[in-house]
Design a protein around this motif. Structure first.
Motif, PDB file in Angstrom:
ATOM      1  N   GLN A 106      -4.375  -2.982  -8.737  1.00 56.99           N
ATOM      2  CA  GLN A 106      -5.175  -3.836  -7.858  1.00 56.99           C
ATOM      3  C   GLN A 106      -5.720  -4.998  -8.940  1.00 56.99           C
ATOM      4  N   ARG A 147      -3.514   3.059  -8.833  1.00 55.49           N
ATOM      5  CA  ARG A 147      -3.479   2.051  -7.723  1.00 55.49           C
ATOM      6  C   ARG A 147      -4.745   1.096  -8.552  1.00 55.49           C
ATOM      7  N   MET A 148      -5.766   1.462  -9.157  1.00 54.77           N
ATOM      8  CA  MET A 148      -6.725   0.782  -9.631  1.00 54.77           C
ATOM      9  C   MET A 148      -6.300  -0.318 -10.480  1.00 54.77           C
ATOM     10  N   MET A 180     -12.264  -6.156  -5.337  1.00 48.34           N
ATOM     11  CA  MET A 180     -11.911  -4.802  -5.564  1.00 48.34           C
ATOM     12  C   MET A 180     -12.528  -3.893  -4.665  1.00 48.34           C
ATOM     13  N   GLU A 220      -9.996  -1.792  -2.174  1.00 49.68           N
ATOM     14  CA  GLU A 220      -9.778  -0.443  -2.008  1.00 49.68           C
ATOM     15  C   GLU A 220     -10.137   0.273  -0.811  1.00 49.68           C
ATOM     16  N   ALA A 223      -6.223  -1.123   1.549  1.00 53.98           N
ATOM     17  CA  ALA A 223      -5.194   0.030   1.009  1.00 53.98           C
ATOM     18  C   ALA A 223      -4.958   0.818   2.106  1.00 53.98           C
ATOM     19  N   LYS A 274      -0.832   6.734  -5.898  1.00 53.59           N
ATOM     20  CA  LYS A 274      -2.218   6.616  -6.116  1.00 53.59           C
ATOM     21  C   LYS A 274      -3.014   6.697  -7.485  1.00 53.59           C
ATOM     22  N   ARG A 302       0.765  -1.204  -0.035  1.00 56.93           N
ATOM     23  CA  ARG A 302      -0.014  -0.041  -0.133  1.00 56.93           C
ATOM     24  C   ARG A 302       0.803   1.254   0.058  1.00 56.93           C
TER      25      ARG A 302
END
Lengths: 202, 204
Positions: free
Chosen positions: B73, B69-70, B113, B117, B121, B66, B61
């Protein structure tokens, strides 16, 4: 048996489209793309907007993924990597569309902007790619299959949106309000779409 | 087990159950529940992926920027799903033929997900592990409950073994095997669960 890639009769394309859109409706028969559907289908306008965006992305990524699968993954013998590759293709394509739309039209971006991030994690799109490679389609058919799947999703979510606009004002038991009632509505619609196929496939 | 750990577990399993409370990840919940055996394999896949994804995201993390990050992941999830996919194919090719596409779709299962998130995270690895495990098990609980109704009513069998009633008087409800049966079952379950725990408006 794979069809000749250069001559695809129109009728077979129509058949692929209709079966993808109705008898095998991705939302009502295959159960895909339900989460965004429950979230967005409160209003017809939003449903249509998201539906159109999904149709466009599904059709384009179906054919992109077909090429990647046919000309990259199979020759290199790395079919087991398909899940990662497909999701990356979809995410990259959505990102690209977002950038292009932002440049081209401010209004379209305002209208579609909020839906685009939702699309990457819409399982209808990845699902279409996975169902597509399980069938002996060529590139044209893959595109039409994607188009049909997306269109089926658009039809379903628009109808659900219309029904929910009416139904949410009525008195329903508190525990059933929201998702519960929507699921029952979807179930009844699904009943109608299952009949399209004329037979029960298990 | 510390108090905090128990709270995390209870929230994932009952209070904030991902399926009926947060309405996440229901696509696969419906598709694989017509046979209990399929359901069990699917649950295994989701628990495995949810737990390990949460741990990995939590460990990384501080290193993931930032902006990306999607996608990071998604890639972590996809790697684990690939492992599960291979594993299930090796263990039981027949079941894999049926649920294969849906195993692939664990990647876009919003539960995983969403937990990565919302929880992993920001939290250290150990609580993240518990959170992933609890959400995976909460999901499994609902799936198994649905399958326990659909398979006996639809086929008159349980885990493929014919139930006695099937020979005597039971006529299989074909609708339970078809998609509508799945939607109705989940709707009824959501209704019961929400009425019991107090109807709080949490539509996604």
């Amino acid at each position: 048996m794979t069809p000749d890639p250069h001559s695809v009769p129109f009728l077979s394309l129509l058949l692929v489209f209709v079966s993808a859109a109705f008898t095998d409706n991705i939302l009502l028969v295959r159960f895909l793309g339900l989460c965004p559907c429950l979230g967005v289908s409160k209003k017809v306008d939003a449903s249509v907007g998201l539906g159109l965006a999904v149709t466009f992305v599904t059709a384009c990524t179906a054919v992109l993924n077909y090429w990647v699968y046919r000309y990259l993954l199979i020759p290199l013998d790395i079919v087991y990597l398909r899940l990662i590759v497909f999701i990356v293709v979809i995410a990259a394509f959505v990102q690209l569309v977002e950038m292009v739309v932002e440049r081209l039209s401010e209004r379209l971006y305002q209208a579609l902007g909020i839906f685009l991030p939702l699309i990457t994690v819409n399982c209808a799109i990845l699902g279409t790619a996975l169902f597509m490679i399980a069938r002996p389609y060529n590139a044209t058919q893959a595109f039409v299959f994607g188009l049909g799947s997306g269109f089926g999703w658009l039809v379903a979510i628009t109808l659900i949106g219309g029904i929910r606009e009416k139904i949410d004002e009525k008195h329903v038991p508190p525990g059933l309000r929201g998702p519960g009632l929507t699921l029952i509505v979807i179930g009844i619609m699904s009943l109608a779409f299952v009949v399209f196929s004329g037979m029960i496939k298990l | 087990m510390s108090v905090r750990a128990r709270d995390i577990f209870k929230a994932g399993l009952i209070g904030d159950n991902p399926v009926y409370r947060q309405v996440l990840g229901i696509c696969s919940a419906l598709a694989v529940t017509n046979l209990l055996a399929n359901t069990l394999f699917m649950c295994f896949g989701v628990v495995f992926t949810a737990t390990l994804t949460n741990v990995t995201v939590s460990l990384l993390r501080r290193h993931i920027p930032k902006r990306v990050r999607m996608i990071a992941q998604v890639l972590i999830i996809a790697s684990y799903v690939m492992m599960v996919d291979t594993l299930i194919r090796a263990l039981n090719p027949d079941i894999h033929r049926f649920i294969g596409p849906y195993v692939g779709l664990i990647i876009t299962n919003c539960i995983i997900m969403g937990r990565a998130e919302a929880f992993a995270a920001q939290n250290p690895p150990w609580p993240s592990l518990l959170d992933g495990l609890a959400c995976g098990l909460g999901y499994s609980l609902v799936l198994i409950a649905i399958a326990l109704v659909r398979e006996p009513m639809g086929f008159g069998t349980l885990l493929g073994i014919p139930l006695p009633a099937r020979e005597l008087w039971w006529h299989s409800w074909t609708i339970m095997l078809m998609p509508p049966g799945a939607f109705f079952m989940l709707a009824i379950l959501t209704w019961i669960a929400r009425s019991r725990t107090g109807a709080k408006e949490t539509s996604a």
